[in-house]
Design a protein around this motif. Sequence first.
Motif, short mmCIF file in Angstrom:
data_model
loop_
_atom_site.label_atom_id
_atom_site.label_comp_id
_atom_site.label_asym_id
_atom_site.label_seq_id
_atom_site.Cartn_x
_atom_site.Cartn_y
_atom_site.Cartn_z
N ILE A 1 44.25 12.02 23.38
CA ILE A 1 43.09 11.78 23.09
C ILE A 1 42.66 12.09 24.70
N TYR B 1 44.03 14.02 26.99
CA TYR B 1 43.95 15.39 27.28
C TYR B 1 42.71 16.08 26.81
N GLY B 2 42.22 15.36 25.58
CA GLY B 2 40.90 16.00 24.85
C GLY B 2 39.76 15.64 25.80
N THR B 3 39.65 14.51 26.37
CA THR B 3 38.40 14.52 27.04
C THR B 3 38.64 14.76 28.56
N ARG C 1 38.88 13.69 37.30
CA ARG C 1 37.89 13.87 36.29
C ARG C 1 37.17 12.90 35.56
N SER D 1 29.85 9.83 25.71
CA SER D 1 30.89 9.65 24.48
C SER D 1 32.20 9.88 25.26
N GLN E 1 33.74 6.66 26.12
CA GLN E 1 34.24 5.69 25.15
C GLN E 1 35.60 6.26 24.65
N LEU E 2 35.56 7.61 24.38
CA LEU E 2 36.82 8.24 23.82
C LEU E 2 38.06 8.01 25.05
N LYS F 1 38.32 5.68 26.72
CA LYS F 1 38.51 4.28 26.76
C LYS F 1 39.40 3.97 25.58
N ILE F 2 39.14 4.58 24.52
CA ILE F 2 40.20 4.44 23.52
C ILE F 2 41.55 4.91 23.89
N MET G 1 43.23 2.47 26.35
CA MET G 1 43.53 1.31 25.97
C MET G 1 45.13 1.55 24.93
N MET G 2 45.26 2.68 24.12
CA MET G 2 46.24 2.94 23.47
C MET G 2 47.45 2.94 24.27
N PHE H 1 42.67 -3.23 20.56
CA PHE H 1 42.20 -2.71 21.92
C PHE H 1 41.26 -1.56 21.81
N THR H 2 41.46 -0.74 20.59
CA THR H 2 40.73 0.36 20.50
C THR H 2 39.33 0.02 19.77
N PRO I 1 35.97 -0.40 22.30
CA PRO I 1 35.06 1.16 22.60
C PRO I 1 34.84 2.05 21.34
N LEU J 1 30.95 3.89 20.59
CA LEU J 1 31.10 5.46 20.44
C LEU J 1 29.97 5.87 19.49
N MET K 1 37.56 13.58 18.18
CA MET K 1 38.36 14.71 19.31
C MET K 1 38.09 16.00 18.94
N GLN L 1 35.94 20.82 24.75
CA GLN L 1 36.87 20.59 25.57
C GLN L 1 36.91 21.66 26.77
#
Lengths: 503, 930
Positions: free
Chosen positions: A179, A181-183, A195, A202, A205-206, A208-209, A212-213, B580-581, B584, B588, B707, B712
């Motif tokens: 995730i 690396y994706g953002t 970065r 968005s 938020q990603l 953040k996910i 948090m993981m 946790f997730t 956020p 989104l 994703m 990207q």
Amino acid sequence: MNHLITLPIILPLLLATLQLLPVFEKSIERQRVISLVGSLTLVIVSVALLMSASAGNVTLYALGNWDAPFGIQLVGDRLSSLMVLLTSLLLLSANLYASAGDDNQGRYFYPLMMFQAMGINGAFLTGDIFNLFVFFEILLIASYSLLIHGGGKHKTSAAVHYVFLNLVGSAIFLFALGIIYGTLGTLNMADMALRVRELNESEIQLTKIGGMMLLSVFALKAALLPLQFWLPRTYASAPGPVVALFAIMTKVGIYSIIRVQNLIFGDSAGALTDLGQDWIWVLALGTLVMATLGVISAPSVKRLAAHLVILSVGTLLVAVGFGSANSLSAALYYAVHSTLAGAAFFLIGDIIAEQRERSFDRIVAGRSLAQPMSIGILFFIAALTLIGMPPLSGFIGKFLIMKSIDSSSALVWAWPLLLIGSLAALVAFSRAGSTLFWRSNGKPDSSKASATRKFIAVGILLSAAPLMSLFAGPITQYTDATVEQLQAFEHDPTQIMAKGVQQ
Amino acid sequence: MLNLFWIPLLTLIGVFVSLSANRVSRTACAYATAALPAAALAIVISYAPSVLDGEHFVEQFEWIPAVGLELAFRLDGFALLFALLILGIGLLVILYARYYLSEQDNMPRFYAMLILFMTAMLGIVLSENLIQLWLFWELTSISSFLLISFWNHKSEARKGARMALTITGMGGLALFAGILLIGQVVGSFNLTDVLAQGDLIRGSELYPYILVLVLLGAFTKSAQFPFHFWLPHAMAAPTPVSAYLHSATMVKAGIFLMARLYPALAGTDMWFLIVTLTGLATLLVGAYMALFKHDLKGLLAYSTISHLGLITLLLGLNSKLAAVAATFHIINHATFKASLFMAAGIIDHETGSRDMRKLNGLWRYMPHTAMLAMVAALAMAGVPLLNGFLSKEMFFAETLQQGSLGALSWILPVLATVAGIFSVAYSLRFIHDVFFNGEPINLPKTPHEPPRYMKIPVEILVALCFVVGIAPGLVVAEILHSAATSLLQGETPYYSLAIWHGFNFPLLMSFIALLGGIVVYATRKQLFEFQAQFPERDAKAIFDQNIKRIVDAATRIYGTLENGSLQRYTMLFILSVALFTTVPMTKLINLEGARPLLPVDGISIVATIILVVSTLVTLIWHRKRMIALIAVSVVGLIVSLIFARFSAPDLALTQLSVEVVTVILLMLALFFLPQVTAKAASPSSVVRDLGLATLIGGVMATISYAMMTHPQTSIADFFIANSKTGGGGTNVVNVILVDFRGFDTFGEITVLGIAGLGIYKLIARMKLFMPSADLNGIPWSNDHHPMMLATVSRALLPLALLVSAYIFLRGHNLPGGGFIAGLVTAVALILQYIANGVDFMRERSKLNYQWLISVGLIIAGATGMGSWLFGYPFLSSWFDYFYLPGIGKFELASAMLFDLGVYLTVIGSTLLILGNLGALTTHARPEESK
């Protein structure tokens, strides 16, 4: 070109692999010699790194000669050098302790210890988050195998829990990396810090996910509530010298939290600033509560030691979660203290278990220990240190942490829990100590005495308790400067982006 | 004049002197021990003249400057008084203990701990820094623990020690918090600053917390009600310890603290209420209980509690005069109580008993000791011409002056007189029961006078009681004045130390107390009977029970949480991740990003359906292991195909070969698993797990979707652009693996190598059950190595090796590389094992897989280090193009050497695992072991 910074990773690797070859494979004596000499060399290397770092140098090393962020880099700053030195000291003591005979209870003891140290050192030194994952894998896979050293049903079943949970952890780690690396499109942590400042809504938020993981994986390693339940049984059943080295394992998780929180999700990260900090704070307080219950109820010395590890995790993360510069600096002092004292206490528990017939390290009246006086003194010093009694390092650590948590809304929660934790430790230690040393029957049987080198190993670790107290001034200067350095990196991450040698 | 630091330092060195004096005679040991405290005393005395003139000394030394922690010592009048008491009485106790301890006791250890305590106590009274004060405070708790438990073979000593440590330790922690709060308010831990900022502290909103926390520390240490119960049990200590710690010094530490912080904390209604009432309660409870103790030391212990309560009460009155009286009583109590304890110790030592029901009529046997004890006891009772009388008079006078309780103010002097009555009564009991009252009953020893030198400390102290009582102005006026001045941090009010103040109320109260005491003692039979109606409450048992209750509760609560269930721990982990997730995730808004979706084709749909179905099959039949294994291998296969479909041939190849190896591994493992499957999970846990899986699956799917649809930008472009020019290969994936991120690969092959070693380590000492038949009782086939398979596999080997060599060589530019090649080679070799058996392979192949791992890793590492020779960082690559006739232009790259390391490690590790696991299946078989 100075390659010193690679040695804490490469030296253990070479030492490990060489011992698999015929010259060393068959002779445990040769393995002992090379491992002890090797561990000592590692300590010297780490001291050299620390000296360089404390002079204010930041060693950047572009592996494969690729500039950051494209290649992987090693970063030798104050924080990583300190942690590497800590690992080396543990490794030396653990190997010394094991060389009294524990090393011969199964195959590949020293190679695995070396691999484990390589993984731990790598995790501390790398500046790349995927590479951090790789080193996590190295230290984990080595720890899986070390856990079962010596064999036995308990070890194997405890190891299964440990392995399974950590495999789930590794999977989540990979998810998180995917995730992020994706953002962010990069893996270099300094580059990531740059970065995160340019993300759209968005993407924030990603990220953040993903962040948090990542935090939940680090929390698993660190043994933060509710991810700490696996630890007591696993640690209590592991062989003594192995678990002494494991004392640093929870700190790897905490280190990762500190590194990521202060570099990537630091003050300049906009909406991502202090990601998850509130969670850390609340859960750390909960961890203190659980550890206190555990400390009071611990039925054996090693269990007690394991719960004290969790107590130290709670204490540390309370300071990290509070998140001021002072509290972070205090946490660093406490991390060093608690790792060394914790490792020493595990080894003491191991000696006790070895000398008592049948009752092992369980806190019940039993046969007299073979060397009640020497063990008693070590036990007493370790107890004072771990409870946080003056004048040893535990007292300084607790004082620094409590003083640093200075806002009344926070200290209302943290202080009572920290103090009650100390009180619980006091009760547990006085109960355990008077049962083990005073309620014994029979005369000491000197034929069961433990090897002197075991005591030396414990002595090395415990000597830190008075020394860290005596030199608390210079040490806190170092940790203060460490925090300043972390803040400076956060302010300008380009400072820690390595450049290769010009061709 | 020497530095202040030397005072505690000398005694600290004394600890080691005592410890090392284990070879010399007992008397020499005592002298050696006394030497350094005596020197410390000399230093203190050398300071005395200037201190008495009103000077005070502060010396400091930086310790942790960042947090305001200094090593700082302070000597003013109040500290001087305490230092003199500690060192003076300490020296007497050392002399006394020389004769008290028996041959069996470890004298050096005893002295060492005693001197350690002395150091700690000196540290407390001389501290300028409050944190440092706390440090020594805790040291007194620890050394007291060690001293109480000196006879650690006795259960009561161990329990008494633990109880004292727990209670004072608890108070110590509260005090620590209180001091930290003071530091927060004042901004400094130094007494000079703190004492000057009394108004700031009292005005702070933290004041109530500070006060309660500090007082908790003081009250527990000074055995104030309701924390007094530990002190009587601390009497399990050798009597010199009781005399020194539990009457003269340590229990005064709490008093000292209250007095020391008096200018900073006292003066409020809250202070008055808490301190006065606690002191009063302690005074009464102690005085009353003392009367009923049959144990000599028990009586003295409760009397000590009572006197500590008296001093506390005085400090609580918020009157300067009362503070002076408190200071005076500290001196007096220390002298008469220490001498009484020593006398009790002599009696115990020479008669073998401390029970007052047995000890009678000792006057005839030890008149000298009796004389001394009686004088001290009279001082305790507050009889005129002795020091106790003077401070008690002052106390009575102060209770009369107090008006804070308004209309109820009369209650204070009345209760004070009541306490005085009991105090006289128990003093009388001490005198009459022990020295008169008939003949001794069944004593273990025939009583006689103790050795000459054992009485000297008592004589000195009793003489002091006398001298102070008769000529207070000459003896104590100066030091009392200087102590009170520094306690109050200001001028002391007028007070008179005269013995005779004329007929006044305090004198009347003393008179009533004396008369009342005699009456109470005379009617003690009735009182004892009355008291006997109450059930005996043993504080030790109650304490033990409470500790046990806490331990049990903790065990119960903790036990239900840490139940050893892996399922639960995993659930907690997954729940945490989900928790946790989710926050956020809810924020989104744009789940779908800007990237357009690819068109869906038939093949993708079919593959997806197979993937889903095989996943479901795995789930549903996960207890039928064979079916589950086949289904899960289909999942792996589809994943490989997906990689291939989306242009990742390297990944597809790797995945495919990994799948093969994994399935073989699992097949081998299946052989050893119990054939009877475990019982199905309970319906509720199925629901729970389903819910959990759906939750986390949903989370992951959502994130994946987000994703994949978000555009990207990444560093990948750099890799594509520089693969050929910088890494010398056109296969970007391979160049990333062996060059850009070669260090990761280096780490990963290390992981693989360790995995091989670890699994071998595990299975090498396993003794597993060998099923000889399947679940239905049908025996396994006898044809272990079918001819067809054996023949074909042998033919396949060279072919497979050739393929792996080809894959290896082309890896840098086309899909392939060391990792895949290693797996292909490994699979080819495993096939030989399967088809031809372990013995067949052992005869033909001398490969040691462990060495292979080692050599592989060393090659990879050495390649990395090779770049050091050229001044480049670890793992820097080198490549160039060469021309050889017949072959043509070709490339040589250091990366290939690295890849060779990868190749060897992969083979070594895979075969170390599979070869040995396979061997496990064969050797235990009876027909093959022949």
